[in-house]
Design a protein around this motif. Sequence first.
Motif, PDB file in Angstrom:
ATOM      1  N   GLN A  59       0.810  -0.760   0.543  1.00  0.00           N
ATOM      2  CA  GLN A  59       0.356   0.419   0.114  1.00  0.00           C
ATOM      3  C   GLN A  59       1.233   1.228   0.258  1.00  0.00           C
ATOM      4  N   PRO A  60       0.750   2.233  -1.124  1.00  0.00           N
ATOM      5  CA  PRO A  60       1.325   3.148  -1.363  1.00  0.00           C
ATOM      6  C   PRO A  60       1.432   4.313   0.294  1.00  0.00           C
ATOM      7  N   ASP A  79      -2.727   6.321  14.494  1.00  0.00           N
ATOM      8  CA  ASP A  79      -3.419   5.197  14.277  1.00  0.00           C
ATOM      9  C   ASP A  79      -5.007   4.759  12.973  1.00  0.00           C
ATOM     10  N   ARG A  80      -5.322   4.933  12.556  1.00  0.00           N
ATOM     11  CA  ARG A  80      -6.584   4.064  11.671  1.00  0.00           C
ATOM     12  C   ARG A  80      -8.006   4.738  12.728  1.00  0.00           C
ATOM     13  N   VAL A 115      -7.032   6.882   5.202  1.00  0.00           N
ATOM     14  CA  VAL A 115      -6.768   8.253   4.998  1.00  0.00           C
ATOM     15  C   VAL A 115      -8.041   7.832   3.392  1.00  0.00           C
ATOM     16  N   GLU A 116      -9.389   7.906   4.275  1.00  0.00           N
ATOM     17  CA  GLU A 116     -10.139   7.655   3.013  1.00  0.00           C
ATOM     18  C   GLU A 116     -11.038   8.767   2.395  1.00  0.00           C
ATOM     19  N   MET A 166       0.286  10.383   3.818  1.00  0.00           N
ATOM     20  CA  MET A 166      -1.029   9.812   3.816  1.00  0.00           C
ATOM     21  C   MET A 166      -0.847   8.199   3.610  1.00  0.00           C
ATOM     22  N   GLN A 167      -1.763   7.263   4.542  1.00  0.00           N
ATOM     23  CA  GLN A 167      -1.622   6.256   3.492  1.00  0.00           C
ATOM     24  C   GLN A 167      -2.991   5.870   3.709  1.00  0.00           C
ATOM     25  N   GLY A 168      -3.631   4.807   2.415  1.00  0.00           N
ATOM     26  CA  GLY A 168      -5.845   5.131   2.729  1.00  0.00           C
ATOM     27  C   GLY A 168      -6.692   4.962   1.711  1.00  0.00           C
ATOM     28  N   TYR A 169      -7.507   3.560   2.031  1.00  0.00           N
ATOM     29  CA  TYR A 169      -8.494   4.507   0.648  1.00  0.00           C
ATOM     30  C   TYR A 169      -8.107   4.974  -0.599  1.00  0.00           C
ATOM     31  N   LEU A 170      -7.992   7.008   0.163  1.00  0.00           N
ATOM     32  CA  LEU A 170      -8.225   8.117  -0.804  1.00  0.00           C
ATOM     33  C   LEU A 170      -7.566   7.689  -1.891  1.00  0.00           C
ATOM     34  N   PHE A 171      -5.815   6.761  -0.859  1.00  0.00           N
ATOM     35  CA  PHE A 171      -4.996   7.432  -2.838  1.00  0.00           C
ATOM     36  C   PHE A 171      -5.420   6.289  -3.329  1.00  0.00           C
TER      37      PHE A 171
END
Length: 377
Positions: A144-145, A303-304, A339-340, A356-361
């Motif tokens: 995951q980027p 943490d998320r 981060v979404e 950041m790291q998350g589904y937004l990217f």
Amino acid sequence: MYGHTLGDKVIQLVAERFLSCLSETDFISRVGGDEFVILTNGHFHVEALCEKLASSLAVPLDVAIEHFKVTTSMGVACCPQDGKSFESLLKNADTAMYEAKKISSKKCYAFYTASMTEHLLNVSKLDNDLKVAIDNDELIICFQPEVNLYTNHITGLEALVRWQHPINGLMMPDSFISRAEETRLIIPLGLLIFKKVLEQMNRWYQQNLFDGVIVAINISSVQIEEDDFVEKIEAIRENVDISALCIELEVTESCFMSNPKQFATTLQKLENLGYKISIDDFGTGYSSLSYLKQLPLHKLKIDRSFIKDLPEDTDDQAIAKAIIALGKTLELEVLAEGVETEAQKAFLIENGCDSMQGYLFAKPMTAEALVAFLDQN
């Protein structure tokens, strides 16, 4: 530490305490080590007897000049519903005892239920399946980027393991990593994951992909406690021929609590070799600010759970701001996990978060899918 003679004396005193709690018709026997079996009649007073046995050990045992505080875990099996033979009752009581060991409250005993056996069988099957998975290489590595909040450029990748179970299908780490840590299977499993990640990095570099991008790999406290942990991963790294400068090792706060001195020493060795160290899921463990100045850290990952309700939740706002400010004061990179939404991203930028790291990217993807995703975007 104290020797067999003193240990035997402690066991003898425990037996005497237990014997004082029993009636003339009850039977007690030591079955080995520090385990006893008690036979008693009448279901209705069993719970009271368990409480009495536990209370009998409330006062420390005095042996020579030493004082020993002893606790107990008890499993209860009742005839005939839990078995009619001594063998079946003993087996089921033993199963209940292991359940009692997991109880976090003051209650130190558990009554056997059929679901305990089912659970035990499932856990045993999981252990065997995981051993086979390691031998047969059923593990899949996804990536995951990690993205700079201001430039949207990829600054790193986190390696995440999945298990392609032949029957159950794709299994997430939450379903097997904690058990692997309990059984110490995490040691061979962790080395296999480390090797697979580095081999993938090597393939990318040969294709002129992700040059200079740091890849993060999660490390368990069980692995770090191994005396030869550094030597083992260094042997893998040198064999695959990947620079330690391209590898980030992610640890959790709870790692530091088991053996702080060894933990700090090991991480310092790794940092001296060029590895980068980050604290994963920051804020959810045994948060102690003292370890932050003792460890060679370069990144905090929020943490998320503190990100998902931003920017609406005022408590999460306060926590996220505090972690970002703390990281900045200590000159550490701060990354937000999970981060979404654009609103979450805007809040993080406004408050000085770095990445950041998350589904937004992007969500976690296999190596092949990741390359295709970047080509399309």
